[in-house]
Design an enzyme around this catalytic site. Structure first.
Site, PDB file in Angstrom:
ATOM      1  NE  ARG A 156      -2.394  -2.922  -4.008  1.00  0.00           N
ATOM      2  CZ  ARG A 156      -2.195  -2.919  -2.674  1.00  0.00           C
ATOM      3  NH1 ARG A 156      -2.255  -1.632  -1.951  1.00  0.00           N
ATOM      4  NH2 ARG A 156      -1.975  -4.170  -1.949  1.00  0.00           N
ATOM      5  CG  ASP A 214      -1.221   1.459   3.106  1.00  0.00           C
ATOM      6  OD1 ASP A 214      -0.944   1.252   4.464  1.00  0.00           O
ATOM      7  OD2 ASP A 214      -1.655   1.318   2.371  1.00  0.00           O
ATOM      8  CG  ASP A 224      -5.794  -3.740  -1.687  1.00  0.00           C
ATOM      9  OD1 ASP A 224      -5.088  -2.721  -0.501  1.00  0.00           O
ATOM     10  OD2 ASP A 224      -6.002  -4.213  -1.436  1.00  0.00           O
ATOM     11  CB  VAL A 234      -9.759   5.940   1.459  1.00  0.00           C
ATOM     12  CG1 VAL A 234     -10.802   6.713   3.321  1.00  0.00           C
ATOM     13  CG2 VAL A 234      -8.590   5.397   2.375  1.00  0.00           C
ATOM     14  N   GLY A 290       0.812  -1.340   0.386  1.00  0.00           N
ATOM     15  CA  GLY A 290      -0.107   0.059  -0.121  1.00  0.00           C
ATOM     16  C   GLY A 290       1.074   1.184   0.103  1.00  0.00           C
ATOM     17  CG  ASP A 299      -7.958   0.258  10.347  1.00  0.00           C
ATOM     18  OD1 ASP A 299      -8.735   0.964  11.425  1.00  0.00           O
ATOM     19  OD2 ASP A 299      -8.426  -0.521   9.671  1.00  0.00           O
TER      20      ASP A 299
HETATM   21  P1  IMP Z   1      -4.068  -1.739  11.007  1.00  0.00           P
HETATM   22  O1  IMP Z   1      -2.794  -2.882  10.604  1.00  0.00           O
HETATM   23  O2  IMP Z   1      -5.376  -2.235  11.189  1.00  0.00           O
HETATM   24  O3  IMP Z   1      -3.473  -0.525  11.518  1.00  0.00           O
HETATM   25  O4  IMP Z   1      -4.029  -1.980   9.655  1.00  0.00           O
HETATM   26  C1  IMP Z   1      -3.105  -1.168   8.308  1.00  0.00           C
HETATM   27  C2  IMP Z   1      -3.287  -1.633   7.667  1.00  0.00           C
HETATM   28  O5  IMP Z   1      -4.371  -2.403   6.919  1.00  0.00           O
HETATM   29  C3  IMP Z   1      -2.591  -0.699   6.309  1.00  0.00           C
HETATM   30  O6  IMP Z   1      -1.203  -1.008   5.477  1.00  0.00           O
HETATM   31  C4  IMP Z   1      -3.975  -0.935   4.688  1.00  0.00           C
HETATM   32  O7  IMP Z   1      -3.184  -1.914   3.960  1.00  0.00           O
HETATM   33  C5  IMP Z   1      -5.322  -1.901   5.755  1.00  0.00           C
HETATM   34  N1  IMP Z   1      -6.117  -0.938   5.871  1.00  0.00           N
HETATM   35  C6  IMP Z   1      -6.294  -0.425   6.507  1.00  0.00           C
HETATM   36  N2  IMP Z   1      -7.657   0.341   6.600  1.00  0.00           N
HETATM   37  C7  IMP Z   1      -7.523   0.546   5.875  1.00  0.00           C
HETATM   38  C8  IMP Z   1      -8.490   1.087   4.331  1.00  0.00           C
HETATM   39  O8  IMP Z   1      -9.351   2.189   4.803  1.00  0.00           O
HETATM   40  N3  IMP Z   1      -8.446   1.055   2.989  1.00  0.00           N
HETATM   41  C9  IMP Z   1      -7.792   0.110   2.731  1.00  0.00           C
HETATM   42  N4  IMP Z   1      -6.610  -0.561   3.068  1.00  0.00           N
HETATM   43  C10 IMP Z   1      -6.248  -0.113   4.184  1.00  0.00           C
HETATM   44 MG    MG Z   2      -1.208  -2.286   3.342  1.00  0.00          MG
END
Ligand code: IMP
Ligand code: MG
Length: 195
Positions: free
Chosen positions: A179, A114, A173, A167, A59, A117
């Site tokens: 992307r 990117d 993606d 998003v 991403g 979350d």
């Molecule tokens: P986390 O581990 O939950 O913080 O998520 C991080 C990863 O989840 C990022 O590198 C993204 O690839 C994916 N991700 C989280 N939210 C989104 C979103 O809204 N759109 C696309 N990818 C997301």
């Molecule tokens: Mg990612």
């Protein structure tokens, strides 16, 4: 550097994407201007040091490609792959898809992703870089979605703080698509998680 909160922009959605994208959250111009600011801040903070950039696949690649051209410092670059979203919009168990190849021991590392979350991807990557003996690790994300956070992780450099929406675009993606959008948009509901 905290993230600017984007104002709603009723920017027209290009025809090719109108069926699937409901709204543009960040235009190409807004992204470009903010990425330049991040590059300037990073260059200032790391001035006089050699920087090791570690970017998370897949991403971050579009963001990274623009960001590094605003950092006129000696820098080394490598990638790690941690995938949490197997195909849909629902997070799963983190899986290592590519290991780091360059030496980070004793280095000042800037970890790039990117979007932040839940925080689990960045936490995993941070722990692994610290385990490899990096002397410092800072983090930089284009987007921060605080509503999704499970721990207390905060990134050091944030492009934009965004609302709780899924998003796509500018590297992000849904099921490996979108992307290549030059803007960041919100998908039209309903998404089909894990399809
Ligand atoms: P986390 O581990 O939950 O913080 O998520 C991080 C990863 O989840 C990022 O590198 C993204 O690839 C994916 N991700 C989280 N939210 C989104 C979103 O809204 N759109 C696309 N990818 C997301
Ligand atoms: Mg990612």
């Amino acid at each position: 550097m905290r993230g600017a909160v984007p104002k709603p922009t009723p920017a027209p959605i290009p025809k090719a994407w109108r069926a699937e994208i409901g709204e543009i959250l960040l235009t190409q111009a807004q992204i470009q201007s903010r990425v330049r600011q991040l590059g300037v801040a990073i260059s200032h903070d790391f001035a006089g040091r050699e920087l090791t950039l570690v970017a998370l696949l897949n991403g971050s690649v579009v963001f990274l490609a623009d960001l590094i051209r605003h950092i006129p410092l000696p820098l080394r670059l490598d990638f790690i792959g941690i995938s949490t979203y197997r195909s849909g919009t629902t997070p799963g168990k983190p899986q290592l898809t590519k290991q780091l190849q360059i030496e980070v021991h004793g280095r000042d590392v800037l970890l790039i992703d990117d979007i932040l979350d839940t925080g689990s991807t960045l936490e995993n990557a941070l722990a692994s870089l610290e385990g490899l003996g990096a002397s410092s690790v800072r983090t930089c994300v284009l987007l921060d979605k605080p509503a999704g956070r499970e721990g207390s992780l905060r990134a050091d450099y944030v492009g934009f703080t965004i609302p709780d929406a899924f998003v796509v675009g500018y590297g992000l993606d849904f099921a490996e698509r979108f992307r290549n959008l030059p803007f960041i948009g919100i998908l039209k509901p309903p998404h089909k998680p894990n399809t």
